[in-house]
Each structure stands twice: as C-alpha cells, then as structure tokens.
Design an enzyme around this catalytic site. Structure first.
Site, short mmCIF file in Angstrom:
data_model
loop_
_atom_site.label_atom_id
_atom_site.label_comp_id
_atom_site.label_asym_id
_atom_site.label_seq_id
_atom_site.Cartn_x
_atom_site.Cartn_y
_atom_site.Cartn_z
N ASP A 147 -3.77 -10.43 0.64
CA ASP A 147 -4.53 -9.18 0.61
C ASP A 147 -5.90 -9.36 1.27
OD1 ASP A 147 -4.90 -6.52 -0.05
OD2 ASP A 147 -4.37 -6.78 -2.15
N GLU A 180 -3.54 -6.09 5.17
CA GLU A 180 -4.89 -5.86 5.65
C GLU A 180 -5.16 -4.37 5.85
OE1 GLU A 180 -7.71 -5.64 9.16
OE2 GLU A 180 -5.64 -4.98 8.90
N TRP A 181 -4.13 -3.57 5.50
CA TRP A 181 -4.20 -2.09 5.46
C TRP A 181 -4.37 -1.44 6.84
CZ3 TRP A 181 -8.88 -3.71 2.28
CH2 TRP A 181 -8.46 -4.35 1.11
N GLY A 182 -4.25 -2.24 7.90
CA GLY A 182 -4.38 -1.65 9.23
C GLY A 182 -5.81 -1.55 9.73
N ASP A 202 -3.09 1.96 0.40
CA ASP A 202 -2.01 1.94 -0.59
C ASP A 202 -1.28 3.27 -0.71
OD1 ASP A 202 -2.96 -0.55 -0.98
OD2 ASP A 202 -3.45 -0.32 -3.10
C1 GLA Z 1 -4.39 -3.85 -2.74
C2 GLA Z 1 -3.01 -3.85 -2.05
C3 GLA Z 1 -1.97 -3.38 -3.04
C4 GLA Z 1 -1.97 -4.27 -4.27
C5 GLA Z 1 -3.36 -4.31 -4.90
C6 GLA Z 1 -3.45 -5.35 -6.00
O1 GLA Z 1 -4.80 -2.56 -3.05
O2 GLA Z 1 -3.02 -3.06 -0.91
O3 GLA Z 1 -0.69 -3.35 -2.45
O4 GLA Z 1 -1.57 -5.56 -3.88
O5 GLA Z 1 -4.34 -4.62 -3.93
O6 GLA Z 1 -4.72 -5.43 -6.55
#
Ligand code: GLA
Length: 402
Positions: A147, A180-182, A202
């Site tokens: 993450d 890394e969410w992009g 998310d």
């Molecule tokens: C981030 C990630 C999620 C999850 C949470 C856990 O938000 O994007 O998928 O793993 O952390 O804290």
C-alpha cells in the site's frame, strides 16, 4: 575463459536483483481479500474458515486461489526488527496459517505498506523492506499487496522497486500487487515492478456514488469504471490494471452485483472477492461462480475490454477473446429499464490497439448468453430486449465458420 567467468559473474550478480518474478499472473489473479468486509477485524479463525469455505464451495475449482489478509494483521517488531503478527489475533503465527491454507490447495497473501505506517496505522515496511521480504518468504507467503499510505517524501516507482528487489532477493516467487491508487500512473512503470496495480482509490459498495472523506474519496462501480479510460493498452499477461477488490455480496442489489462482476470480467481486472464467503447467499455465489463470465476474464489472450459505444446511459463494451471469439456487454447505467434494439449486421468493430476486427456485417456469429447459460441464436437475427436498471446483458460470440 576469463571473459566467460566475468560474463557469468555479471549475469549472476545482475540477475540477483532488479526483476520481478516472471509468469506469476499469466491471467488476472483470483482470490479473496479480508478488507472490504472485515476491515481491521481480521484474525486467523476467519482466515481458516474462509480457506475451508473456498476449498469446498466451488470457488477453488473456479480459480479463486489466493486468500489475502489485508491491513491490521501486524503486531510489533521483535528486538532484531522482525515483524510479528498480532499475538491476540494470529496466535498460531503466520507460518502455521500459511501451512494450513496450503494444505487446502490454496495460497496465502499478506499486506504491507511502502511507508512508515499502513493506512490503518500499523507498522509499514519503510526501511525494513529486505527484512520483511525475508520474513514473508520464511512464512510461505504467496502474494503481497503493498500500500501507499504515509509515504511523504518517497517516489512511488523507487519505493515499489525497492520492495520488488527485496522480494526477489528473498527468493520465494510470489505475486506483487501495487496499491498506489493510480496517483503516480503506475500503469506506466508497473509492468516491470509487479503483476497488478490499483488504478483508483478505494471502492465502495454502491453502483453510482462518491463517498467524500475530505482528504480521500471512495468510489462506486460506475466511477471506478470511468477511471479505466485510456488504460487498457498497459494491461496484459503478468501485468494487469486492478480495478480494486470486488464488493459483490456486500450490499448492492443482485443486478448491480451482476453488472459489477461482468464489468470486472470485461476489464480483465483481478477477481478478488471481498465479501464474507462463509455465509454468502445463493445469488451471490451464483455470480462469483459464473464460470462462463470467469472464462471471459481469464481468457489467455489477456486483452482488456473497451467501451465502444455509449448513449443515454447505455454502453456497449467489447473484449476480444482467443480463437476469434468476442465478449460483448450491454451495460445500463441508468436506474430505469432500457430497451435495447440492436441490429448486429450493422456493426463492424475494430480494436485498433490489437488490430482485431469483429465484422458483423459480413460474418455470422453464434450467441451465448453468459448469465442465462443458454445459446441465443445467431447475429442474423436482430436483438431486442428490455435491460433492467444497473444491469447487463453479457454475451459471448463465436464465429459460425470456425
Ligand atoms: C488502503 C487500500 C485499501 C486497504 C486499506 C487498508 O485504503 O487502498 O485497499 O488495503 O488501505 O488500510
């Protein structure tokens, strides 16, 4: 001879680090992850019970083999710096748990973070990458989701490369999932680093919503779908765009769950279930276990589908499959029912990226309905259906002359 020795030395030292484990994800990874349903309330009992369920409820046979523990499994580091699982929640330790999961013919995944702390505030791997990688290898871990919280001052590509090299050095082949969410366009550099990368923030279990937490947002299915635009050229065998873990069985309607699953299949996204699969309803099971939909996701040609047409909340998606077949999905984004009137023989669709064509004007295809599991004639006959709100019509087309 001297040159040969130098060349061998160079080869060994260069191949000792600087690469990912190749061939770990020829098709999008499939499995289950604890986060979407359990959040921080995860423990070894749940993981064992989930493994028990997956081993016997058809999911393992369908391909769901990774059981992934997300955030909050962590305890402290010992006096030598080795990370320990939380002793209350994982009293048997991770090695014993991994052995158990392996004994069921499944694989165990774990979660860490490139920063000082995970998103839920547990210990991250920053500064301990090599040590953590060794620890995961000694436990028998098969999948690492990594993450991106608390990473101020770090460059994403470098931080993920460090962990990639550490994992390689530790020597146990595993899937490396970049979360890394992009933010820093992982699709541009991720293929060399890992096997999949998150493309968005998310997911949230709603079909069409944005949950604004101030500093970050969660996204509904439609919102995640729209953030995949332009990314398909980066995906392929062993390097996938990850549209996030699924929310099927976590509160949306059956239509919405079906549409969500269908679109993840069309996107060749990893299929990681996120519900409590120990107690799921039949309608949830039937979605997650639709083998014809899974075959579209897992098609070995590994091409991500694309939105070809969109009008008034009705979209038409195409995904080329091996052997000249195509998956086609009508998606109704509206809440209201829509009439679909479709004359197949008007359409000639080109996937420019892969130089593939489906010429419905000149070629006849057999139609298979993926959700009714029935043959539905050929493309000679126009299609006319009523498509409920937030639902799909997903079809597989096979050339009649095959
Ligand atoms: C981030 C990630 C999620 C999850 C949470 C856990 O938000 O994007 O998928 O793993 O952390 O804290």
């Amino acid at each position: 001879m001297k040159k040969l020795i130098i060349a061998c030395f160079l080869f060994i030292s260069l191949s000792g680090f600087g690469q990912k484990f190749e061939g770990m994800a020829p098709t999008p990874p499939m499995g289950w992850n604890s986060w979407n349903h359990f959040g921080c309330n995860v423990n070894e009992k749940i993981i064992r019970e989930v493994a028990d369920a997956i081993a016997v409820n058809g999911m393992k046979e369908a391909g769901y083999i990774y059981i992934n523990i997300d955030d909050c499994w962590h305890g402290e580091r010992d006096s030598l710096g080795f990370i320990q699982p939380n002793p209350e929640h994982f009293p048997s330790g991770m090695k014993v748990l991994a052995d158990y999961v392996h004994s069921k013919g499944l694989k165990l995944g774990i979660y860490s973070d490139a920063g000082w702390k995970t998103c839920a505030g547990h210990l991250g791997s920053r500064g301990y990458e090599y040590q953590d990688a060794l620890t995961y290898a000694s436990w028998g871990i098969d999948y690492l989701k990594y993450d991106w919280c608390n990473t101020e001052g770090l460059k994403a590509e470098g931080a993920y490369l460090t962990m990639r090299d550490a994992l390689y050095k530790a020597g146990r082949p595993l899937v490396f999932s970049l979360c890394e969410w992009g933010n820093d366009k992982p699709w541009e550099w991720g293929a060399e680093v890992g096997h999949l990368w998150r493309t968005t923030g998310d997911i949230y279990p709603c079909f069409d919503c944005i949950i604004d937490h101030g500093t970050w947002k969660q996204w509904g299915v439609e919102q995640i779908l729209d953030q995949q635009d332009g990314l398909r050229k980066y995906a392929g065998p062993d390097h996938w765009n990850d549209a996030d873990m699924m929310e099927i069985g976590n509160g949306m309607s059956v239509n919405e769950d079906r549409a969500h699953f269908s679109m993840w299949c069309m996107l060749a996204s990893p299929l990681i279930a996120g519900n409590d699969i120990r107690y799921m309803l039949d309608e949830t099971r039937n979605i997650l276990l639709n083998k014809e939909a899974i075959a579209i996701n897992q098609d070995t040609i590994g091409i991500q589908g694309f939105r070809y047409y969109s009008n008034d909340d009705l979209e038409l998606w195409f995904k080329p499959l091996s052997g000249g077949d195509w998956a086609i999905c009508f998606l109704n984004r509206d809440e209201e029912m829509k009439t679909v009137d479709f004359i197949w023989t008007d359409w000639y669709v080109k996937d420019d990226l892969n130089k593939l064509v489906i010429d419905l004007i000149n070629e006849e295809y057999r139609i298979r309905n993926i959700w009714t599991h029935k043959d539905a004639g050929t493309t000679q006959k126009p299609l006319q259906i009523e498509l409920p709100g937030h639902d799909v019509l997903m079809l597989r087309l096979t050339p009649v002359k095959k």
